[in-house]
Motif scaffolding. Structure first.
Motif, PDB file in Angstrom:
ATOM      1  N   GLN A   1      -9.797   1.133   3.257  1.00 14.21           N
ATOM      2  CA  GLN A   1     -11.157   1.630   3.442  1.00 14.21           C
ATOM      3  C   GLN A   1     -11.096   2.935   4.226  1.00 14.21           C
ATOM      4  OE1 GLN A   1     -13.634  -1.404   5.198  1.00 14.21           O
ATOM      5  NE2 GLN A   1     -13.424  -2.784   3.446  1.00 14.21           N
ATOM      6  N   VAL A   2     -11.775   3.953   3.711  1.00 18.94           N
ATOM      7  CA  VAL A   2     -11.773   5.264   4.354  1.00 18.94           C
ATOM      8  C   VAL A   2     -13.200   5.644   4.719  1.00 18.94           C
ATOM      9  CG1 VAL A   2     -11.311   7.729   4.047  1.00 18.94           C
ATOM     10  CG2 VAL A   2      -9.692   6.046   3.157  1.00 18.94           C
ATOM     11  N   THR A   3     -13.394   6.029   5.957  1.00 13.35           N
ATOM     12  CA  THR A   3     -14.670   6.602   6.385  1.00 13.35           C
ATOM     13  C   THR A   3     -14.414   8.056   6.770  1.00 13.35           C
ATOM     14  OG1 THR A   3     -14.325   5.794   8.643  1.00 13.35           O
ATOM     15  CG2 THR A   3     -15.638   4.428   7.160  1.00 13.35           C
ATOM     16  N   ALA A   4     -15.406   8.903   6.503  1.00 12.39           N
ATOM     17  CA  ALA A   4     -15.241  10.337   6.731  1.00 12.39           C
ATOM     18  C   ALA A   4     -16.507  10.903   7.344  1.00 12.39           C
ATOM     19  CB  ALA A   4     -14.933  11.044   5.412  1.00 12.39           C
ATOM     20  N   ALA A   5     -16.325  11.863   8.234  1.00 11.39           N
ATOM     21  CA  ALA A   5     -17.473  12.472   8.906  1.00 11.39           C
ATOM     22  C   ALA A   5     -17.189  13.947   9.161  1.00 11.39           C
ATOM     23  CB  ALA A   5     -17.767  11.761  10.222  1.00 11.39           C
TER      24      ALA A   5
ATOM     25  N   ILE B   1       0.855  -1.186   0.000  1.00 11.01           N
ATOM     26  CA  ILE B   1       0.000   0.000   0.000  1.00 11.01           C
ATOM     27  C   ILE B   1       0.889   1.233   0.000  1.00 11.01           C
ATOM     28  CG2 ILE B   1      -1.667   1.325   1.342  1.00 11.01           C
ATOM     29  CD1 ILE B   1      -2.786  -1.310   2.365  1.00 11.01           C
ATOM     30  N   GLN B   2       0.681   2.118  -0.960  1.00 12.17           N
ATOM     31  CA  GLN B   2       1.500   3.309  -1.088  1.00 12.17           C
ATOM     32  C   GLN B   2       0.716   4.553  -0.653  1.00 12.17           C
ATOM     33  OE1 GLN B   2       4.796   3.175  -1.849  1.00 12.17           O
ATOM     34  NE2 GLN B   2       4.424   0.972  -1.722  1.00 12.17           N
ATOM     35  N   PRO B   3       1.418   5.576  -0.164  1.00 12.07           N
ATOM     36  CA  PRO B   3       0.740   6.785   0.315  1.00 12.07           C
ATOM     37  C   PRO B   3      -0.190   7.419  -0.709  1.00 12.07           C
ATOM     38  CG  PRO B   3       3.017   6.790   1.001  1.00 12.07           C
ATOM     39  CD  PRO B   3       2.862   5.613   0.079  1.00 12.07           C
ATOM     40  N   ALA B   4       0.162   7.371  -2.000  1.00 14.85           N
ATOM     41  CA  ALA B   4      -0.705   7.978  -3.013  1.00 14.85           C
ATOM     42  C   ALA B   4      -2.062   7.293  -3.073  1.00 14.85           C
ATOM     43  CB  ALA B   4      -0.033   7.937  -4.375  1.00 14.85           C
ATOM     44  N   GLU B   5      -2.096   5.975  -2.835  1.00 13.30           N
ATOM     45  CA  GLU B   5      -3.377   5.265  -2.813  1.00 13.30           C
ATOM     46  C   GLU B   5      -4.248   5.777  -1.683  1.00 13.30           C
ATOM     47  OE1 GLU B   5      -3.243   0.888  -3.387  1.00 13.30           O
ATOM     48  OE2 GLU B   5      -1.074   1.168  -3.300  1.00 13.30           O
ATOM     49  N   ILE B   6      -3.627   5.974  -0.507  1.00 10.98           N
ATOM     50  CA  ILE B   6      -4.380   6.518   0.620  1.00 10.98           C
ATOM     51  C   ILE B   6      -4.861   7.923   0.285  1.00 10.98           C
ATOM     52  CG2 ILE B   6      -4.291   7.102   3.067  1.00 10.98           C
ATOM     53  CD1 ILE B   6      -2.042   5.068   3.389  1.00 10.98           C
ATOM     54  N   GLY B   7      -3.991   8.726  -0.332  1.00 17.61           N
ATOM     55  CA  GLY B   7      -4.364  10.084  -0.695  1.00 17.61           C
ATOM     56  C   GLY B   7      -5.565  10.130  -1.621  1.00 17.61           C
ATOM     57  N   ARG B   8      -5.596   9.246  -2.624  1.00 20.23           N
ATOM     58  CA  ARG B   8      -6.727   9.226  -3.556  1.00 20.23           C
ATOM     59  C   ARG B   8      -8.023   8.842  -2.846  1.00 20.23           C
ATOM     60  NH1 ARG B   8      -2.625   7.686  -7.320  1.00 20.23           N
ATOM     61  NH2 ARG B   8      -2.677   5.519  -6.624  1.00 20.23           N
ATOM     62  N   LYS B   9      -7.940   7.876  -1.937  1.00 20.55           N
ATOM     63  CA  LYS B   9      -9.134   7.460  -1.182  1.00 20.55           C
ATOM     64  C   LYS B   9      -9.636   8.596  -0.287  1.00 20.55           C
ATOM     65  CE  LYS B   9      -9.511   2.819  -1.945  1.00 20.55           C
ATOM     66  NZ  LYS B   9     -10.740   2.000  -2.110  1.00 20.55           N
TER      67      LYS B   9
ATOM     68  N   ILE C   1      -5.073   6.201  11.387  1.00 20.51           N
ATOM     69  CA  ILE C   1      -4.903   4.950  10.659  1.00 20.51           C
ATOM     70  C   ILE C   1      -5.108   3.797  11.627  1.00 20.51           C
ATOM     71  CG2 ILE C   1      -3.283   3.510   9.352  1.00 20.51           C
ATOM     72  CD1 ILE C   1      -1.969   6.046   8.335  1.00 20.51           C
ATOM     73  N   ALA C   2      -5.921   2.819  11.210  1.00 25.94           N
ATOM     74  CA  ALA C   2      -6.274   1.712  12.096  1.00 25.94           C
ATOM     75  C   ALA C   2      -6.112   0.381  11.380  1.00 25.94           C
ATOM     76  CB  ALA C   2      -7.711   1.864  12.596  1.00 25.94           C
ATOM     77  N   GLY C   3      -5.766  -0.636  12.126  1.00 26.35           N
ATOM     78  CA  GLY C   3      -5.736  -1.998  11.609  1.00 26.35           C
ATOM     79  C   GLY C   3      -7.074  -2.666  11.821  1.00 26.35           C
ATOM     80  N   ASP C   4      -7.581  -3.326  10.787  1.00 30.59           N
ATOM     81  CA  ASP C   4      -8.910  -3.936  10.850  1.00 30.59           C
ATOM     82  C   ASP C   4      -8.886  -5.261  10.104  1.00 30.59           C
ATOM     83  OD1 ASP C   4     -11.596  -4.651  10.701  1.00 30.59           O
ATOM     84  OD2 ASP C   4     -12.281  -2.608  10.343  1.00 30.59           O
ATOM     85  N   ASP C   5      -9.111  -6.361  10.823  1.00 30.94           N
ATOM     86  CA  ASP C   5      -9.075  -7.687  10.210  1.00 30.94           C
ATOM     87  C   ASP C   5     -10.134  -7.863   9.126  1.00 30.94           C
ATOM     88  OD1 ASP C   5      -6.937  -8.977  11.630  1.00 30.94           O
ATOM     89  OD2 ASP C   5      -8.225  -8.973  13.401  1.00 30.94           O
ATOM     90  N   ALA C   6     -11.184  -7.048   9.169  1.00 32.50           N
ATOM     91  CA  ALA C   6     -12.256  -7.180   8.185  1.00 32.50           C
ATOM     92  C   ALA C   6     -11.876  -6.604   6.825  1.00 32.50           C
ATOM     93  CB  ALA C   6     -13.529  -6.499   8.701  1.00 32.50           C
ATOM     94  N   VAL C   7     -10.814  -5.829   6.768  1.00 30.04           N
ATOM     95  CA  VAL C   7     -10.367  -5.233   5.502  1.00 30.04           C
ATOM     96  C   VAL C   7      -9.445  -6.233   4.803  1.00 30.04           C
ATOM     97  CG1 VAL C   7      -9.132  -3.320   4.423  1.00 30.04           C
ATOM     98  CG2 VAL C   7     -10.514  -2.926   6.479  1.00 30.04           C
ATOM     99  N   PRO C   8      -9.702  -6.541   3.528  1.00 36.12           N
ATOM    100  CA  PRO C   8      -8.828  -7.485   2.806  1.00 36.12           C
ATOM    101  C   PRO C   8      -7.407  -6.967   2.712  1.00 36.12           C
ATOM    102  CG  PRO C   8     -10.886  -7.100   1.601  1.00 36.12           C
ATOM    103  CD  PRO C   8     -10.827  -6.069   2.693  1.00 36.12           C
TER     104      PRO C   8
ATOM    105  N   VAL D   1      -8.686   5.788   8.309  1.00 35.66           N
ATOM    106  CA  VAL D   1      -8.118   4.966   7.238  1.00 35.66           C
ATOM    107  C   VAL D   1      -7.897   3.569   7.815  1.00 35.66           C
ATOM    108  CG1 VAL D   1      -6.194   4.659   5.641  1.00 35.66           C
ATOM    109  CG2 VAL D   1      -6.990   6.975   6.219  1.00 35.66           C
ATOM    110  N   ALA D   2      -8.620   2.588   7.293  1.00 37.62           N
ATOM    111  CA  ALA D   2      -8.526   1.220   7.806  1.00 37.62           C
ATOM    112  C   ALA D   2      -7.858   0.328   6.776  1.00 37.62           C
ATOM    113  CB  ALA D   2      -9.909   0.680   8.145  1.00 37.62           C
ATOM    114  N   MET D   3      -6.989  -0.536   7.254  1.00 38.70           N
ATOM    115  CA  MET D   3      -6.325  -1.528   6.407  1.00 38.70           C
ATOM    116  C   MET D   3      -6.074  -2.777   7.232  1.00 38.70           C
ATOM    117  SD  MET D   3      -2.527   0.202   6.175  1.00 38.70           S
ATOM    118  CE  MET D   3      -3.251   1.779   5.704  1.00 38.70           C
ATOM    119  N   HIS D   4      -5.744  -3.864   6.552  1.00 39.95           N
ATOM    120  CA  HIS D   4      -5.480  -5.098   7.275  1.00 39.95           C
ATOM    121  C   HIS D   4      -4.265  -4.889   8.192  1.00 39.95           C
ATOM    122  CE1 HIS D   4      -4.553  -9.313   8.095  1.00 39.95           C
ATOM    123  NE2 HIS D   4      -5.797  -9.578   7.722  1.00 39.95           N
ATOM    124  N   PRO D   5      -4.305  -5.425   9.421  1.00 48.82           N
ATOM    125  CA  PRO D   5      -3.170  -5.238  10.335  1.00 48.82           C
ATOM    126  C   PRO D   5      -1.832  -5.682   9.757  1.00 48.82           C
ATOM    127  CG  PRO D   5      -5.053  -6.098  11.540  1.00 48.82           C
ATOM    128  CD  PRO D   5      -5.421  -6.126  10.084  1.00 48.82           C
ATOM    129  N   GLN D   6      -1.828  -6.739   8.933  1.00 48.55           N
ATOM    130  CA  GLN D   6      -0.577  -7.208   8.341  1.00 48.55           C
ATOM    131  C   GLN D   6      -0.002  -6.202   7.350  1.00 48.55           C
ATOM    132  OE1 GLN D   6       1.219  -9.691   9.223  1.00 48.55           O
ATOM    133  NE2 GLN D   6      -0.136 -10.991  10.415  1.00 48.55           N
TER     134      GLN D   6
END
Length: 250
Positions: free
Chosen positions: A115-119, A27-35, A103-110, A59-64
């Motif tokens: 996955q980005v949530t915003a409020a 996962i590269q920073p630009a991918e996070i930026g686009r999301k 940024i959080a680790g989430d086992d539910a994310v492949p 910003v959620a991603m798999h812990p690994q």
């Protein structure tokens, strides 16, 4: 140059001079930026005199995936916050409060997904120290769950690496001059494969790998010895201090 390119370049500057080769995430920073940009623009709320956009992002991603760049998480969050604030101003949009990115680790994310949530959140103001403590707690949790290793920090106190800091957060972390080490020390008196930190039986040890100029803990030359927070470790002539990494402290 567009604003996303500037964000990528700012992260590249962050990485320049790093002694670690630990940033091997797919996962590269630009991918996070686009999301983040997509989440910002797709959650607009039009009011009477302004167009409001989210200021609170997770910003959620798999812990690994996350564990591969935990050394840079806090700095990356701050850069993303600055970038989103700049993007909002450039597009004439309105924030109800300061931008916050966690940024959080989430086992539910492949694996290899983001996955980005915003409020839009008008919340009590958090100091930078408080926000860093929240992120540090998440980093600590992810490291413990993925590797079982209680992380510790190594801060270099001399040489070209003075002031640089990395987390020891794997069962085996190698140190040396060769580029295939986890921690690369660009010094002529450091051997190509100088030493390794290894965690076993609830204990972190520092093991010399037959280096030419030796490995020392608190001034004493060692072959293999437990290492604890507060110790000074030396590779050749490069010294570093071992520090704790606590979820709610420094």
């Amino acid at each position: 140059m567009n604003i996303l390119d500037r964000f990528e370049q700012s992260f590249e500057r962050l990485m320049e001079g790093s002694i670690g080769r630990l940033f091997r995430s797919p996962i590269q920073p630009a991918e996070i930026g686009r999301k983040l940009e997509r989440a910002l623009m797709s959650n607009q709320v039009v009011s009477v005199d302004a167009t409001l956009v989210p200021n609170d992002f997770r910003v959620a991603m798999h812990p690994q995936d996350m564990v591969l760049f935990v050394d840079y998480v806090s700095a990356l969050c701050r850069q993303m916050e600055g970038w989103l604030t700049e993007l909002t101003t450039e597009r004439g949009l309105t924030l109800v409060d300061r931008v916050r990115v966690q940024i959080a680790g989430d086992d539910a994310v492949p694996r290899r997904a983001i996955q980005v949530t915003a409020a839009i959140a008008d919340r009590p103001e958090l100091s930078q120290d408080q926000q860093d403590a929240i992120q540090r707690t998440e980093v600590y949790r992810v490291i413990r769950e993925t590797s079982g290793v209680p992380p510790m920090r190594v801060r270099f106190t001399g040489g070209a690496q003075r002031g640089q800091e990395l987390l020891i957060r794997k069962a085996v972390t190698t140190v040396g001059r060769a580029l295939d080490n986890d921690i690369v020390l660009e010094s002529g008196d450091v051997s190509r494969h100088h030493a390794r930190f290894e965690y076993a039986d609830h204990e972190m040890r520092l093991v010399d790998l037959g280096s030419t100029n030796g490995t020392r803990i608190n001034g004493k030359t060692i072959k293999s010895q437990p290492v604890r927070p507060g110790d000074e470790v030396t590779f050749g002539t490069l010294s570093a201090q071992v520090l704790p990494f606590e979820p709610n402290g420094n």
